[in-house]
Design a protein around this motif. Sequence first.
Motif, PDB file in Angstrom:
ATOM      1  N   ARG A 149       3.585   6.085  -0.979  1.00  0.00           N
ATOM      2  CA  ARG A 149       3.480   4.630  -1.225  1.00  0.00           C
ATOM      3  C   ARG A 149       2.346   4.313  -2.191  1.00  0.00           C
ATOM      4  NH1 ARG A 149       4.151   4.187   4.264  1.00  0.00           N
ATOM      5  NH2 ARG A 149       2.024   3.427   4.542  1.00  0.00           N
ATOM      6  N   ALA A 150       1.253   5.085  -2.111  1.00  0.00           N
ATOM      7  CA  ALA A 150       0.124   4.856  -3.026  1.00  0.00           C
ATOM      8  C   ALA A 150       0.557   5.070  -4.470  1.00  0.00           C
ATOM      9  CB  ALA A 150      -1.048   5.774  -2.672  1.00  0.00           C
ATOM     10  N   ARG A 165      -5.396  -0.533  -6.460  1.00  0.00           N
ATOM     11  CA  ARG A 165      -6.653  -0.083  -5.866  1.00  0.00           C
ATOM     12  C   ARG A 165      -7.185   1.204  -6.469  1.00  0.00           C
ATOM     13  NH1 ARG A 165      -7.334  -0.801  -0.424  1.00  0.00           N
ATOM     14  NH2 ARG A 165      -9.394   0.071  -0.832  1.00  0.00           N
ATOM     15  N   HIS A 224      -0.843  -0.794  -3.632  1.00  0.00           N
ATOM     16  CA  HIS A 224      -1.686   0.390  -3.551  1.00  0.00           C
ATOM     17  C   HIS A 224      -2.190   0.784  -4.945  1.00  0.00           C
ATOM     18  CE1 HIS A 224      -1.145   1.650   0.667  1.00  0.00           C
ATOM     19  NE2 HIS A 224       0.071   1.149   0.557  1.00  0.00           N
ATOM     20  N   PRO A 248      -6.951   2.463   3.352  1.00  0.00           N
ATOM     21  CA  PRO A 248      -6.025   1.739   2.484  1.00  0.00           C
ATOM     22  C   PRO A 248      -5.929   0.240   2.754  1.00  0.00           C
ATOM     23  CG  PRO A 248      -4.814   3.021   4.086  1.00  0.00           C
ATOM     24  CD  PRO A 248      -6.263   3.401   4.216  1.00  0.00           C
ATOM     25  N   GLU A 249      -6.407  -0.219   3.892  1.00  0.00           N
ATOM     26  CA  GLU A 249      -6.306  -1.644   4.214  1.00  0.00           C
ATOM     27  C   GLU A 249      -7.608  -2.391   3.974  1.00  0.00           C
ATOM     28  OE1 GLU A 249      -3.351  -2.860   4.904  1.00  0.00           O
ATOM     29  OE2 GLU A 249      -2.574  -0.824   4.774  1.00  0.00           O
ATOM     30  N   HIS A 291      -9.312   5.410  -1.595  1.00  0.00           N
ATOM     31  CA  HIS A 291      -8.334   4.415  -1.153  1.00  0.00           C
ATOM     32  C   HIS A 291      -7.591   4.901   0.084  1.00  0.00           C
ATOM     33  CE1 HIS A 291      -5.057   1.611  -0.979  1.00  0.00           C
ATOM     34  NE2 HIS A 291      -4.183   2.560  -1.288  1.00  0.00           N
TER      35      HIS A 291
END
Length: 153
Positions: A22-23, A32, A29, A147-148, A143
């Motif tokens: 997903r990053a 970031r 994502h 991630p949040e 990250h």
Amino acid sequence: MTTTREFTITREFAAPRELVFRAWTDPQHLTRWYGPRGCTTPLESISADVRPGGTWRATMVVEATGQEFPTGGFYVEVRAPERLVFTWREPGGDAESVVTVELADLGDGRTGMTFHQAGFTSEDTSHGVRAGWSSAFARLTEHLTDPEEENRS
């Protein structure tokens, strides 16, 4: 005659493979971490139609000068969450390279990444791009650790 240059970078992340994938594919994502230190990649500059033949784009902005570096290409292969192949070109450039990202589930919530980029026409370009990705992957590691983080403020 030109010689094609290529390189491979490997990393291990303390994050599940699905999150690492997903990053690479979700603009929330990518904003970031995409780009070397000293650059930002504004969310509004990112688009990702993550399917074979779909296009992607992202514009890195140098924080100190505001200089913009748009990049983009199209997806060649998408096999979530283990493999992503896409073209990478700076608009206006005359050469297009191919990026392959392979993600291995190492167990215990860890992921191994093998990043390969091929298709450079000069060794100087290859070295510069490799340095940029290495810096970006340091940001990706940070990250994936939290991630949040930005969503809590």
